[in-house]
Design a protein around this motif. Structure first.
Motif, PDB file in Angstrom:
ATOM      1  N   PRO A 185      39.081 -25.508  -4.413  1.00 24.76           N
ATOM      2  CA  PRO A 185      39.775 -26.420  -2.987  1.00 24.76           C
ATOM      3  C   PRO A 185      40.327 -27.902  -3.420  1.00 24.76           C
ATOM      4  O   PRO A 185      39.969 -28.568  -4.901  1.00 24.76           O
ATOM      5  CB  PRO A 185      37.901 -27.339  -2.710  1.00 24.76           C
ATOM      6  CG  PRO A 185      37.679 -25.596  -2.966  1.00 24.76           C
ATOM      7  CD  PRO A 185      37.864 -25.205  -4.291  1.00 24.76           C
ATOM      8  N   GLU A 201      40.266 -30.524  -3.350  1.00 23.01           N
ATOM      9  CA  GLU A 201      39.291 -31.641  -2.624  1.00 23.01           C
ATOM     10  C   GLU A 201      38.851 -31.774  -3.649  1.00 23.01           C
ATOM     11  O   GLU A 201      38.256 -33.120  -4.595  1.00 23.01           O
ATOM     12  CB  GLU A 201      38.055 -31.156  -1.742  1.00 23.01           C
ATOM     13  CG  GLU A 201      38.058 -31.168  -0.326  1.00 23.01           C
ATOM     14  CD  GLU A 201      39.088 -29.614   0.292  1.00 23.01           C
ATOM     15  OE1 GLU A 201      39.100 -29.341  -0.741  1.00 23.01           O
ATOM     16  OE2 GLU A 201      38.947 -29.967   1.431  1.00 23.01           O
ATOM     17  N   TYR A 202      38.914 -31.040  -4.832  1.00 23.80           N
ATOM     18  CA  TYR A 202      38.158 -30.932  -6.168  1.00 23.80           C
ATOM     19  C   TYR A 202      39.036 -31.924  -7.234  1.00 23.80           C
ATOM     20  O   TYR A 202      38.767 -33.566  -7.749  1.00 23.80           O
ATOM     21  CB  TYR A 202      37.643 -29.942  -6.758  1.00 23.80           C
ATOM     22  CG  TYR A 202      36.875 -28.925  -6.950  1.00 23.80           C
ATOM     23  CD1 TYR A 202      35.410 -29.596  -6.997  1.00 23.80           C
ATOM     24  CD2 TYR A 202      36.925 -27.994  -6.075  1.00 23.80           C
ATOM     25  CE1 TYR A 202      34.279 -29.255  -6.511  1.00 23.80           C
ATOM     26  CE2 TYR A 202      36.250 -26.895  -6.211  1.00 23.80           C
ATOM     27  CZ  TYR A 202      34.580 -27.158  -6.730  1.00 23.80           C
ATOM     28  OH  TYR A 202      33.286 -26.780  -5.641  1.00 23.80           O
ATOM     29  N   GLU A 220      41.115 -33.909  -5.236  1.00 25.82           N
ATOM     30  CA  GLU A 220      41.279 -35.012  -5.214  1.00 25.82           C
ATOM     31  C   GLU A 220      40.609 -35.965  -5.065  1.00 25.82           C
ATOM     32  O   GLU A 220      40.714 -37.548  -5.209  1.00 25.82           O
ATOM     33  CB  GLU A 220      41.368 -35.504  -3.123  1.00 25.82           C
ATOM     34  CG  GLU A 220      43.225 -34.636  -3.160  1.00 25.82           C
ATOM     35  CD  GLU A 220      43.191 -33.689  -1.148  1.00 25.82           C
ATOM     36  OE1 GLU A 220      41.881 -33.964  -1.327  1.00 25.82           O
ATOM     37  OE2 GLU A 220      43.994 -34.056  -0.822  1.00 25.82           O
ATOM     38  N   ALA A 221      39.381 -35.549  -5.376  1.00 23.56           N
ATOM     39  CA  ALA A 221      37.630 -36.263  -5.675  1.00 23.56           C
ATOM     40  C   ALA A 221      37.878 -37.149  -6.631  1.00 23.56           C
ATOM     41  O   ALA A 221      37.517 -38.739  -6.747  1.00 23.56           O
ATOM     42  CB  ALA A 221      36.463 -35.723  -5.546  1.00 23.56           C
ATOM     43  N   ALA A 222      38.610 -36.640  -7.712  1.00 21.60           N
ATOM     44  CA  ALA A 222      38.704 -37.061  -9.152  1.00 21.60           C
ATOM     45  C   ALA A 222      40.034 -38.145  -9.218  1.00 21.60           C
ATOM     46  O   ALA A 222      39.406 -39.278  -9.932  1.00 21.60           O
ATOM     47  CB  ALA A 222      38.670 -35.484 -10.090  1.00 21.60           C
ATOM     48  N   VAL A 223      40.828 -37.908  -8.356  1.00 18.38           N
ATOM     49  CA  VAL A 223      41.719 -38.220  -8.293  1.00 18.38           C
ATOM     50  C   VAL A 223      41.048 -40.399  -7.385  1.00 18.38           C
ATOM     51  O   VAL A 223      42.001 -41.425  -8.393  1.00 18.38           O
ATOM     52  CB  VAL A 223      43.076 -37.977  -8.030  1.00 18.38           C
ATOM     53  CG1 VAL A 223      43.869 -39.573  -6.805  1.00 18.38           C
ATOM     54  CG2 VAL A 223      43.918 -36.923  -8.808  1.00 18.38           C
ATOM     55  N   VAL A 224      40.857 -40.416  -6.150  1.00 16.79           N
ATOM     56  CA  VAL A 224      39.967 -40.955  -5.608  1.00 16.79           C
ATOM     57  C   VAL A 224      38.902 -41.837  -6.618  1.00 16.79           C
ATOM     58  O   VAL A 224      39.075 -43.121  -7.050  1.00 16.79           O
ATOM     59  CB  VAL A 224      39.794 -40.822  -4.190  1.00 16.79           C
ATOM     60  CG1 VAL A 224      38.978 -42.242  -4.204  1.00 16.79           C
ATOM     61  CG2 VAL A 224      40.078 -40.425  -3.806  1.00 16.79           C
ATOM     62  N   ASP A 225      38.091 -41.343  -7.786  1.00 19.84           N
ATOM     63  CA  ASP A 225      37.436 -41.545  -8.710  1.00 19.84           C
ATOM     64  C   ASP A 225      38.210 -42.682  -9.770  1.00 19.84           C
ATOM     65  O   ASP A 225      37.623 -42.777 -10.789  1.00 19.84           O
ATOM     66  CB  ASP A 225      36.535 -40.833  -9.074  1.00 19.84           C
ATOM     67  CG  ASP A 225      35.635 -40.529  -8.570  1.00 19.84           C
ATOM     68  OD1 ASP A 225      34.829 -41.442  -7.547  1.00 19.84           O
ATOM     69  OD2 ASP A 225      34.538 -39.286  -8.702  1.00 19.84           O
ATOM     70  N   GLY A 226      39.787 -42.126 -10.152  1.00 21.51           N
ATOM     71  CA  GLY A 226      39.559 -43.161 -11.194  1.00 21.51           C
ATOM     72  C   GLY A 226      41.023 -42.599 -11.537  1.00 21.51           C
ATOM     73  O   GLY A 226      41.250 -42.917 -12.326  1.00 21.51           O
ATOM     74  N   TYR A 227      40.732 -40.666 -11.793  1.00 26.17           N
ATOM     75  CA  TYR A 227      41.590 -39.842 -12.926  1.00 26.17           C
ATOM     76  C   TYR A 227      43.185 -39.953 -12.538  1.00 26.17           C
ATOM     77  O   TYR A 227      43.194 -40.172 -11.630  1.00 26.17           O
ATOM     78  CB  TYR A 227      40.855 -38.563 -12.911  1.00 26.17           C
ATOM     79  CG  TYR A 227      39.309 -39.109 -13.041  1.00 26.17           C
ATOM     80  CD1 TYR A 227      39.183 -38.996 -14.601  1.00 26.17           C
ATOM     81  CD2 TYR A 227      38.306 -39.666 -12.310  1.00 26.17           C
ATOM     82  CE1 TYR A 227      38.258 -38.524 -15.521  1.00 26.17           C
ATOM     83  CE2 TYR A 227      37.563 -39.392 -13.236  1.00 26.17           C
ATOM     84  CZ  TYR A 227      36.412 -39.394 -14.443  1.00 26.17           C
ATOM     85  OH  TYR A 227      35.625 -39.565 -14.696  1.00 26.17           O
ATOM     86  N   GLN A 243      44.689 -35.586 -15.474  1.00 24.63           N
ATOM     87  CA  GLN A 243      42.954 -35.696 -16.048  1.00 24.63           C
ATOM     88  C   GLN A 243      42.219 -34.826 -15.511  1.00 24.63           C
ATOM     89  O   GLN A 243      41.066 -34.306 -15.462  1.00 24.63           O
ATOM     90  CB  GLN A 243      42.572 -37.077 -16.075  1.00 24.63           C
ATOM     91  CG  GLN A 243      42.867 -38.271 -17.295  1.00 24.63           C
ATOM     92  CD  GLN A 243      43.661 -39.285 -17.438  1.00 24.63           C
ATOM     93  OE1 GLN A 243      42.663 -39.789 -16.305  1.00 24.63           O
ATOM     94  NE2 GLN A 243      43.463 -40.379 -18.255  1.00 24.63           N
ATOM     95  N   LYS A 291      39.724 -31.940 -15.944  1.00 19.72           N
ATOM     96  CA  LYS A 291      38.555 -32.320 -16.173  1.00 19.72           C
ATOM     97  C   LYS A 291      37.743 -31.279 -15.666  1.00 19.72           C
ATOM     98  O   LYS A 291      37.046 -30.662 -15.349  1.00 19.72           O
ATOM     99  CB  LYS A 291      38.229 -33.543 -15.851  1.00 19.72           C
ATOM    100  CG  LYS A 291      38.342 -34.467 -17.270  1.00 19.72           C
ATOM    101  CD  LYS A 291      37.750 -35.553 -17.345  1.00 19.72           C
ATOM    102  CE  LYS A 291      38.236 -36.319 -19.067  1.00 19.72           C
ATOM    103  NZ  LYS A 291      36.336 -35.957 -19.948  1.00 19.72           N
ATOM    104  N   VAL A 292      38.969 -30.723 -13.929  1.00 21.42           N
ATOM    105  CA  VAL A 292      38.875 -30.474 -12.956  1.00 21.42           C
ATOM    106  C   VAL A 292      38.835 -28.846 -12.736  1.00 21.42           C
ATOM    107  O   VAL A 292      37.775 -27.786 -12.878  1.00 21.42           O
ATOM    108  CB  VAL A 292      38.287 -31.250 -12.104  1.00 21.42           C
ATOM    109  CG1 VAL A 292      37.441 -30.663 -10.641  1.00 21.42           C
ATOM    110  CG2 VAL A 292      38.299 -32.798 -12.402  1.00 21.42           C
ATOM    111  N   PRO A 325      38.392 -26.431 -16.185  1.00 21.88           N
ATOM    112  CA  PRO A 325      37.158 -25.518 -16.514  1.00 21.88           C
ATOM    113  C   PRO A 325      36.893 -24.962 -14.705  1.00 21.88           C
ATOM    114  O   PRO A 325      36.222 -23.980 -16.188  1.00 21.88           O
ATOM    115  CB  PRO A 325      36.071 -26.629 -16.584  1.00 21.88           C
ATOM    116  CG  PRO A 325      36.705 -28.324 -16.532  1.00 21.88           C
ATOM    117  CD  PRO A 325      38.353 -27.763 -16.067  1.00 21.88           C
TER     118      PRO A 325
END
Lengths: 347, 315
Positions: free
Chosen positions: B205, B207-208, B210-217, B221, B225-226, B229
């Motif tokens: 999905p 969302e994984y 998008e969550a990382a990008v919102v978190d500053g990646y 990256q 990282k997401v 793996p």
């Protein structure tokens, strides 16, 4: 102080206008809930705040600066997704630490550990820190999701139906917890849901969205008691507000131009038309009707009443003696009726 | 109750027996040629071609020694004059009135296979992962047509274009080079790799990220990282398919390589001994040739089992 705002923001996807000129200001420490059915533009509005979508028109500000053209990473917001936001290949600790480990954030390992443990304590998931997230229950997963947002103390929290995939009991527990945490931290939250109960209980202000437009934004009480139009009136209240022709229920003086009258179930007064011994009493006020069904929920009883071929919900007391098939007289509590014109707007 | 007899989970003892018999029968059919090859590797040349075939025999390492050496026939007197044999393989060879004159080319051919097989697998999976991610996540103009075009390269047997490729390679100086073979196998495998891996990326999905990008990646990256793996199973499955193709490929190897870059498949069947093919040496070479793919598959089998369902099972 205004923490975040949208100014006449519009977002199109091909032919469909997902968000249509929405203006919205969120105060510091405020909990704003966007309410609407699927496709109303709630999630897109949230994604405009996050920077996951860029508006075609309009501006986005966060913490006083214009971020319309900035990417999500530069906005310092946190997003809680409905599901899928936890990384299945990482442990609970690693998931919670993930936002802090972002390059450029430069948080020391010791600080990360301290912060993650604090949040885990707050959300009561401390014993699970070493577990893989795939081994958690639904409620625990969603706590970790919320924890991932809290761990960073961002400007703005954005939550997209975070509780909707949980069962009713868990949803209630987490709802209370979320409100408590929000108050304790003074966090600013924009929260999307289609669940009116969540909206009513969580929100400082509810924004009602319909087809990409913001219909009304006000406190839950104002939206409930003085809805801007029929659509907003129907979003809150269960069972839904009764909509009848102005003459169908005796509602006193109807203002000119009223096409429909809305009456909440709790404002319908129902009285039996006959005495228990079968002898007619002095006829009670109101229009005649007959009870179709009586649903007993414990704290309340809801009756469906047939009035001249129209079905009306009425809220009865828990110890009502009314039963199915009884002839009744229905009236409206004085001053409680809402009047809507032909376009649906409230008069 | 008759319902239980049709339930999905439980098999009756008779059904289990039947299933067991079928599996064993199938295993025998597929395993016998392999077992025969492995056994032949330990036979002496006369035993390997004796009729009726020998099932029980005295094992010898002669096939393996012959595989790795070149030998010449000498008179018994000459061998006598050399004094006692210094090593066990010298002794083994002298029993047949031969002396070892040097190393065979097998080790070099084997190394070529390793370099070309693993090199092209790495390239195909590496490029395939990036392309699959792009096709899955970005707005690529003419995306569907491009994907179809990529697949269309597999709609004919690759050997059908052998002659144009042969001429092209001769002009470009890629004939009989490691680079040439790596590029060729990468090109053939890339369509498989892009299609398989795109399926795996589609399953993850958004969302994984998008969550990382919102978190500053950054986007990259987040990919590393997401997404990566979570693609492990898919990458492993794809790598095995690519490796098996490149490792076993025979026709192009025969056509395009002869010396420096020749791989093992065209070399093994032409290992000549005295009086024709040296069957124990061929069998020994084949056995050794099987090892890397078997090891690679066993190492990745957990991922392969998950990957081979191709997303048929949702989380």
């Amino acid at each position: 102080m205004i923490k975040a705002s949208l100014t006449s923001a519009t977002k199109r996807f091909g032919e469909t206008v997902a968000v249509d000129g929405v203006s919205l200001e969120v105060e510091d420490g405020e909990f704003v809930v966007l309410l609407g059915p699927t496709g109303a533009g709630k999630t897109t509005t949230l994604r405009l705040f996050a920077g996951l979508e860029t508006p075609d028109k309009g501006r986005v500000t966060i913490a006083g600066s214009d971020v319309t053209r900035l990417g999500p990473a530069e906005r310092d917001v946190a997003f809680v997704f409905q599901q899928y936001s936890l990384y299945p290949h990482l442990t609970v600790f690693e998931n919670l630490a993930f936002p802090l480990k972002a390059p450029g954030r430069r948080v020391s390992a010791a600080q990360i550990r301290k912060r993650v443990e604090e949040i885990a304590e707050l959300l009561r998931i401390a014993p699970k820190l070493k577990n893989r997230v795939t081994a958690l229950s639904g409620g625990e997963m969603q706590r970790v999701s919320i924890g991932r947002a809290l761990v960073r103390e961002p400007n703005l929290f954005l939550m997209d139906e975070p509780l909707s995939s949980l069962d009713a009991k868990l949803r209630e527990d987490l709802r209370l917890e979320l409100k408590r945490i929000q108050r304790d931290l003074g966090a600013t939250i924009v929260y999307v849901t289609h669940d009116q109960l969540e909206a009513m209980t969580l929100a400082d202000r509810i924004g009602v969205l319909a087809e990409g437009r913001l219909v009304q934004i006000d406190t839950p009480r104002v939206v409930y008691e003085r809805p801007a139009n029929i659509y907003a009136a129907q979003r809150l209240g269960s069972p839904q507000i009764n909509l009848v022709a102005p003459t169908a229920l005796a509602v006193g003086e109807v203002p000119g131009g009223a096409a429909q009258v809305g009456v909440r179930p709790e404002d319908v007064v129902v009285a039996p038309r006959e005495g228990t011994n079968g002898v007619a009493n002095a006829p009670p006020k109101g229009v005649p009707g007959e009870i179709l069904t009586v649903e007993h929920f414990g704290v309340e009883t809801i009756a469906l009443i047939d009035i001249g071929g129209r079905q009306v919900h009425a809220l009865l007391g828990p110890r009502t003696t009314l039963t199915q098939g009884m002839p009744v007289a229905a009236s409206v509590r004085p001053g409680a009726a809402l009047y809507f014109d032909a376009t649906g707007a409230r008069l | 109750m008759s319902v239980a007899a049709y339930s999905v989970g439980e098999a009756s003892p008779r059904q289990k027996l039947l299933a067991g018999v079928l599996v064993v029968a199938y295993a025998l059919v597929t395993m016998i040629p392999l077992v025969w090859i492995v056994l032949t590797g330990f036979k002496s040349p006369p035993a390997s071609i004796s009729y009726p075939p020998q099932v029980l025999f005295e094992p010898t390492l002669e096939g393996y020694v012959n595989l790795f050496t070149t030998r010449s026939r000498q008179t018994p007197e000459y061998i006598e004059s050399l004094g006692p044999a210094e090593t066990w393989y010298d002794a083994l060879v002298r029993e047949r009135n031969m002396v070892i004159t040097g190393k065979s080319r097998f080790a070099g051919r084997y190394m070529n296979s390793v370099i070309i097989g693993f090199g092209s697998t790495f390239l195909a999976v590496f490029l395939g992962t990036l392309a699959a991610y792009a096709f899955s996540r970005f707005k690529v103009p003419l995306k569907d047509d491009l994907m179809f075009f990529i697949l269309s390269t597999r709609m004919m047997p690759p050997v059908a274009v052998a002659i144009p490729i042969y001429l092209m390679y001769r002009e470009l100086g890629l004939s009989d080079t490691h680079l040439g073979m790596i590029l060729l196998y990468t090109a053939v495998n890339l369509s498989l790799s892009v299609w398989l891996l795109k399926g795996f990326v589609d399953e993850i999905p958004r969302e994984y990220e998008e969550a990382a990008v919102v978190d500053g990646y950054t986007r990259f990256q987040a990919f590393v990282k997401v997404v990566l793996p979570q693609m492990r199973a898919g990458i492993a499955a794809t790598a095995i398919f690519c490796l098996i193709f490149a490792w076993n490929e025979y026709a192009f190897a025969l056509l395009l390589t002869s010396g420096t870059a020749q791989t093992a498949p065209p070399f093994i069947p032409i290992i000549i001994g005295e009086g024709g093919l040296d069957w124990p040496a061929v069998a020994a070479g084949t056995t050794l040739f099987l090892v890397p793919v078997v090891v690679f598959t066993v190492l990745l089998r957990k991922q392969l089992l998950r990957g081979i369902t191709f997303g048929a099972v949702r989380r």
